[in-house]
Design an enzyme around this catalytic site. Sequence first.
Site, PDB file in Angstrom:
ATOM      1  N   GLY A 148       0.795  -1.224   0.000  1.00 51.94           N
ATOM      2  CA  GLY A 148       0.000   0.000   0.000  1.00 51.94           C
ATOM      3  C   GLY A 148       0.823   1.268   0.000  1.00 51.94           C
ATOM      4  CB  THR A 178       6.868  -1.043  -5.802  1.00 47.74           C
ATOM      5  OG1 THR A 178       5.506  -0.655  -6.050  1.00 47.74           O
ATOM      6  CG2 THR A 178       7.177  -2.301  -6.607  1.00 47.74           C
ATOM      7  CE  LYS A 182      10.036  -1.045   2.315  1.00 45.90           C
ATOM      8  NZ  LYS A 182       8.877  -1.875   1.962  1.00 45.90           N
ATOM      9  CG  ASP A 220       3.083  -2.243   9.204  1.00 50.44           C
ATOM     10  OD1 ASP A 220       2.090  -2.903   9.595  1.00 50.44           O
ATOM     11  OD2 ASP A 220       3.366  -2.096   8.006  1.00 50.44           O
TER      12      ASP A 220
END
Length: 748
Positions: A28, A31, A47, A141
């Site tokens: 989200g 990539t 990233k 996260d």
Amino acid sequence: MQENALGSLVGSLVDNRYQVKSRLARGGMSTVYVATDQRLDRDVALKVLHPHLVNDGSFLDRLAREARAAAKLSHPHVVGVLDQGHDGDTAYLVMEYIKGHTLRDVINSKGALSPRLALALIDPVVEGLGAAHAAGLIHRDVKPENVLIADDGRIKIGDFGLARAVTTTTSTGALIGTVAYLSPELVLGKPADARSDIYSTGIMLFEMLTGRQPFDGDVPIQVAYQHVNSAVGAPSGLVPGLAGEVDELVQWCTASDPEQRPVDGNALLAELRHIRTNLTDTELDLQPPAAIQAAASAGMAPGPGPRGMGAPPAPARMPSRMPQSPHAQGNQGGPGNQANHTELLAPIHGDDVPRGRPTEVISRTSNPTTVFSAPASPPPASSRPADSTPVSSTPVSSTHRPVLPPYGFDNDDDREAAPLPLSKREQRKLDRHEQKERSRAAATPVRTLREGNSRRRGALWIVVLVILALLATGAGWFFGMGPGSPGTVPAVANRTVAEAQQLLRDAGFQSSTKDVFDDDVKAGLVVGSEPDAGTEIRKFQQVSLFVSKGPQLFPLPQLTGKTLDASKEALNGAEMALGKVTEKFDEEVPAGTVLGQAPAPGTAVRHGTPVSLTVSKGPQPIPVPDVRGQDQDAAFRAIESAGLKAVFADETVHDRNVPKGAVVSQEPASGTLTKGQTVTLTISEGPKLVKVPNYIGKQVEDATEALRKRGFQVRVNEVLGGFFGTVRDQDPVDTEVPEGSVVTLTVV
């Protein structure tokens, strides 16, 4: 360098350094690609953030700060952040590339894991989080997708730095991440801390043990609602036979109130390893039933039972060694839990509490480490022996496991009096203890076989009484005024050994010394004592003095000549920190190689000392000077003075515009070279000589065209208006002249 319509940068060069090879994943926020760092010749994980995150300049500043903070964390179980940058419309992070798979792949392929495997996999994750928390970093996260398992077995947690930057740049930042693992405080938009990571870790452990997540729903908001308003059930509700200690560990981590969770990863790691050490092989190797896995794969809805998924759990005891948060005291039954009393209260079944057996409870007015034993239910009067006495509350060893009172009682009296269910391990210990007590009682005679002489017995009693009186007098002196009398250990910290020993002698104590390393107390001074200052002990007990040897120093490893990556690994192995990294050109040492370090190798320093490195950038590039048109000697000097080597081509060339002896061309003509590389110069022979034919008597048009084809310039002088158009005179004629010379035609 923006991603193309297909959303791929494969084949492109990012920031003139990272050659993108293939795409790994897309999420989200970003990539992830596999790329090659052309400067250091190694594969990295690149990233690349999605465009909606790149348009905010303040976000990019925050991302850079977070990346720098994460890059300072060097730990074997944390994916290293290597670089961060912005190339046109592309914002990127460069991280250590871990070739392997994720914990999500393990869960998807194996389903529910045995406790041994689940605890072994979660251990390095918690250790990495503990190191990050100690460094002031919060992940925000934590989920199986961010736990990377290398092909060689190394386990690392990644994505530090990104989640915090996103959280601080969006109004809904608290919901960044996978909703299945979000802590209640993040769902409610409250600030996150280390305990938020602990909650996510507990959810992840629950999923590893049961093969499914504790909460599910048709839309993410339903799952988020359950995080805030429901308690995570015990994993044993889905995996019967799971050790109670594992249930307690999961529910400790996933407490709705952050104050009831471990304070950080290091606190959780200590209890996790204690549990792994103390569980039996049978408990560790428990295999989840196939029926449970089938029910989980079929998406069974949470049941209403007391141990069902999503249902409020039975009141769980804190694991034996789990320290409460320093902010948690006084919160039981307070406003924070009042709304959930009804939901947290669950029936206790007969198989949870052994009938007629002692149950451990803790008194609110007693010391928290003192455990009392009381009968769960007294035996009937008819079955009680005539000489039996009521079992009173008796202190048990402080090594016995303390148990917190359960949630959900209506008043404090109920909370103090109600017994708690024992774990299976405690029940087994209690059964063994009772069996020993019954055996000892059965082996003790209750009546002598000889009655004896009454007069002799009287004399013996007198002797016994005299001896007891003497013993009582001696004990009174010993414990009242003698070596057994109590005394308070004086404060001796930061004093010299002589001063500390004198203080102890004045207080009536004998002392011994032991040398220890200490980073804060100067060498030769006393760090402290055992027992601690202020402790009351008997004077015959010896007091140990810990004398500082100063900080413990360790020699720095030799880093010069190693690559930057190898130097980081060496520093990590020596428990040192990476300091400032400076790059400089070097004509002999390859790029990426350490040229020097400060402090120097072999220097004795403390653990954690930052070591600055100077790293080679390779030979310095030299711009190639343009010497075309210059005399060959001047051109040679210009090339050599720039640090390059000038050579002349074997062949010369004619050139109408460059005079003879000058440079007509060079290779290379521009760009950069390194010191000592070659520039090839081609020298001009000047214009080429061409013979001029005789066109006298020819028409001017024909003569002009023929001369121009031979490379000459033509000038026409008309006499009497050039009426006939015939060439009467020509200059030069029938001779060789340089190519491109002017030929004059006189026309009549």
